[in-house]
Scaffold this motif. Structure first.
Motif, PDB file in Angstrom:
ATOM      1  N   UNK A  47     -22.565  22.594 -14.161  1.00  0.00           N
ATOM      2  CA  UNK A  47     -23.006  23.617 -15.108  1.00  0.00           C
ATOM      3  C   UNK A  47     -21.995  23.659 -16.245  1.00  0.00           C
ATOM      4  N   UNK A  48     -22.455  23.401 -17.458  1.00  0.00           N
ATOM      5  CA  UNK A  48     -21.572  23.479 -18.625  1.00  0.00           C
ATOM      6  C   UNK A  48     -21.384  24.957 -18.965  1.00  0.00           C
ATOM      7  N   UNK A  49     -20.122  25.373 -18.981  1.00  0.00           N
ATOM      8  CA  UNK A  49     -19.786  26.765 -19.284  1.00  0.00           C
ATOM      9  C   UNK A  49     -19.461  26.956 -20.755  1.00  0.00           C
ATOM     10  N   UNK A  50     -19.061  25.882 -21.403  1.00  0.00           N
ATOM     11  CA  UNK A  50     -18.746  25.940 -22.822  1.00  0.00           C
ATOM     12  C   UNK A  50     -18.119  24.642 -23.281  1.00  0.00           C
ATOM     13  N   UNK A  51     -18.316  24.324 -24.543  1.00  0.00           N
ATOM     14  CA  UNK A  51     -17.708  23.135 -25.114  1.00  0.00           C
ATOM     15  C   UNK A  51     -17.559  23.338 -26.612  1.00  0.00           C
ATOM     16  N   UNK A  52     -16.379  22.970 -27.109  1.00  0.00           N
ATOM     17  CA  UNK A  52     -16.132  23.078 -28.530  1.00  0.00           C
ATOM     18  C   UNK A  52     -14.665  23.284 -28.812  1.00  0.00           C
ATOM     19  N   UNK A  53     -14.381  23.795 -29.987  1.00  0.00           N
ATOM     20  CA  UNK A  53     -13.008  24.020 -30.409  1.00  0.00           C
ATOM     21  C   UNK A  53     -12.377  25.143 -29.586  1.00  0.00           C
ATOM     22  N   UNK A  54     -11.135  24.927 -29.182  1.00  0.00           N
ATOM     23  CA  UNK A  54     -10.377  25.917 -28.426  1.00  0.00           C
ATOM     24  C   UNK A  54      -8.916  25.737 -28.804  1.00  0.00           C
ATOM     25  N   UNK A  55      -8.102  26.682 -28.448  1.00  0.00           N
ATOM     26  CA  UNK A  55      -6.661  26.578 -28.682  1.00  0.00           C
ATOM     27  C   UNK A  55      -6.022  25.894 -27.482  1.00  0.00           C
ATOM     28  N   UNK A  56      -5.131  24.944 -27.736  1.00  0.00           N
ATOM     29  CA  UNK A  56      -4.441  24.258 -26.661  1.00  0.00           C
ATOM     30  C   UNK A  56      -3.590  25.272 -25.899  1.00  0.00           C
ATOM     31  N   UNK A  57      -3.600  25.182 -24.582  1.00  0.00           N
ATOM     32  CA  UNK A  57      -2.737  26.032 -23.759  1.00  0.00           C
ATOM     33  C   UNK A  57      -1.303  25.522 -23.857  1.00  0.00           C
ATOM     34  N   UNK A  58      -0.359  26.409 -23.688  1.00  0.00           N
ATOM     35  CA  UNK A  58       1.052  26.042 -23.815  1.00  0.00           C
ATOM     36  C   UNK A  58       1.424  24.896 -22.888  1.00  0.00           C
ATOM     37  N   UNK A  59       0.867  24.888 -21.671  1.00  0.00           N
ATOM     38  CA  UNK A  59       1.233  23.836 -20.718  1.00  0.00           C
ATOM     39  C   UNK A  59       0.447  22.537 -20.924  1.00  0.00           C
ATOM     40  N   UNK A  60      -0.438  22.505 -21.921  1.00  0.00           N
ATOM     41  CA  UNK A  60      -1.178  21.288 -22.263  1.00  0.00           C
ATOM     42  C   UNK A  60      -0.625  20.591 -23.503  1.00  0.00           C
ATOM     43  N   UNK A  61       0.017  21.349 -24.381  1.00  0.00           N
ATOM     44  CA  UNK A  61       0.398  20.845 -25.701  1.00  0.00           C
ATOM     45  C   UNK A  61       1.240  19.574 -25.637  1.00  0.00           C
ATOM     46  N   UNK A  62       2.299  19.584 -24.843  1.00  0.00           N
ATOM     47  CA  UNK A  62       3.182  18.413 -24.780  1.00  0.00           C
ATOM     48  C   UNK A  62       2.445  17.194 -24.237  1.00  0.00           C
ATOM     49  N   UNK A  63       1.588  17.391 -23.234  1.00  0.00           N
ATOM     50  CA  UNK A  63       0.845  16.259 -22.666  1.00  0.00           C
ATOM     51  C   UNK A  63      -0.115  15.639 -23.666  1.00  0.00           C
ATOM     52  N   UNK A  64      -0.629  16.451 -24.568  1.00  0.00           N
ATOM     53  CA  UNK A  64      -1.562  15.942 -25.576  1.00  0.00           C
ATOM     54  C   UNK A  64      -0.851  15.482 -26.844  1.00  0.00           C
ATOM     55  N   UNK A  65       0.434  15.806 -26.956  1.00  0.00           N
ATOM     56  CA  UNK A  65       1.170  15.419 -28.153  1.00  0.00           C
ATOM     57  C   UNK A  65       0.797  16.231 -29.369  1.00  0.00           C
TER      58      UNK A  65
END
Length: 183
Positions: A47-65
Motif C-alpha cells: 500500500x503506497x502511503x505517500x510519495x514525493x518531495x520530503x525533507x531528509x531526516x538528520x540520520x539520512x543526510x550523510x548517507x545520501x551526501x
C-alpha cells in the motif's frame, strides 16, 4: 556539506537489537524482505502511503551526501499480509536523482522485486544496520499510524543501495502485527 544534527551512527548499529527468535531471520536476512514475507504464506500486498518531495531526516543526510534539511524524493509504503500492515518502509534518494527516481515510480509494486531481481547484477547493497525507534525518530509516527497495538518502540533496519554512483536508503520498520504470521 554540514554535519547532520544526529550522527548516522548514534542510533543505527551493525548488531540487531534483542528480539524474539521468530523475528530474527526476517530482520537479519540479507536478501529481499518481500520474498521472506511472501514465503510466510499469506496474501502479500503493498500500500503506497505517500510519495514525493520530503525533507531528509538528520540520520539520512550523510548517507545520501546531502545537507540536513535538503529536499529528497521519499516513498512511504506499508507491506501487508492478509491486508494487515506488518512493515512500514521509507525509501529516499536525493531529489530528482536520475538513477533512482524512475525506480521509485512504481505504484504498488514492491521495490524488493526490482532491487533483488532486475537490478541485482549492478546493485551494491551496503550492510544492514538496525535501530529501536522511539517517538523521537521521524519514522515512529509513520509506524504508529499503522500499528493497532500502539507500541512504544519499533525495531527497524536500513541499508543504503548504490547504483551508478547514486544512493538510495531503504528503511523498514517492523510492526508488532508481523508476529502472528511468523512460524
Amino acid at each position: 556539506m554540514t554535519t547532520p544534527t544526529v550522527p548516522s551512527n548514534a542510533l543505527w548499529r551493525v548488531e540487531a537489537p534483542a528480539v524474539t527468535g521468530r523475528l530474527v531471520p526476517i530482520l537479519t536476512g540479507a536478501g529481499s524482505l518481500t520474498e521472506r514475507l511472501i514465503a510466510l504464506g499469506s496474501p502479500f500486498s503493498v500500500q503506497v502511503l505517500g510519495q514525493g518531495s520530503d525533507e531528509v531526516a538528520a540520520d539520512e543526510a550523510a548517507l545520501l551526501g546531502v545537507d540536513p534539511g535538503s529536499a529528497v524524493l521519499a516513498r512511504h509504503v506499508a507491506l501487508l499480509l492478509d491486508a494487515q500492515p506488518v512493515v512500514v518502509a521509507r525509501s529516499v534518494t536525493p531529489w530528482h536523482d536520475p538513477v533512482w527516481t524512475p525506480v521509485l515510480e512504481r505504484g504498488s509494486r514492491s521495490l524488493g522485486f526490482t532491487l533483488f531481481g532486475e537490478l541485482n547484477d549492478d546493485l551494491i547493497r551496503e550492510p544492514l544496520s538496525y535501530a529501536m525507534l522511539d517517538r523521537h525518530h521521524p519514522l515512529f509516527a509513520l509506524a504508529r499510524q499503522h500499528d493497532a497495538a500502539s507500541a512504544e518502540h519499533y525495531v527497524a533496519r536500513r541499508s543504503r543501495f548504490m547504483l551508478g554512483g547514486s544512493s538510495l536508503i531503504v528503511c523498514e520498520v517492523f510492526l508488532p502485527s508481523l508476529d502472528r504470521y511468523l512460524p
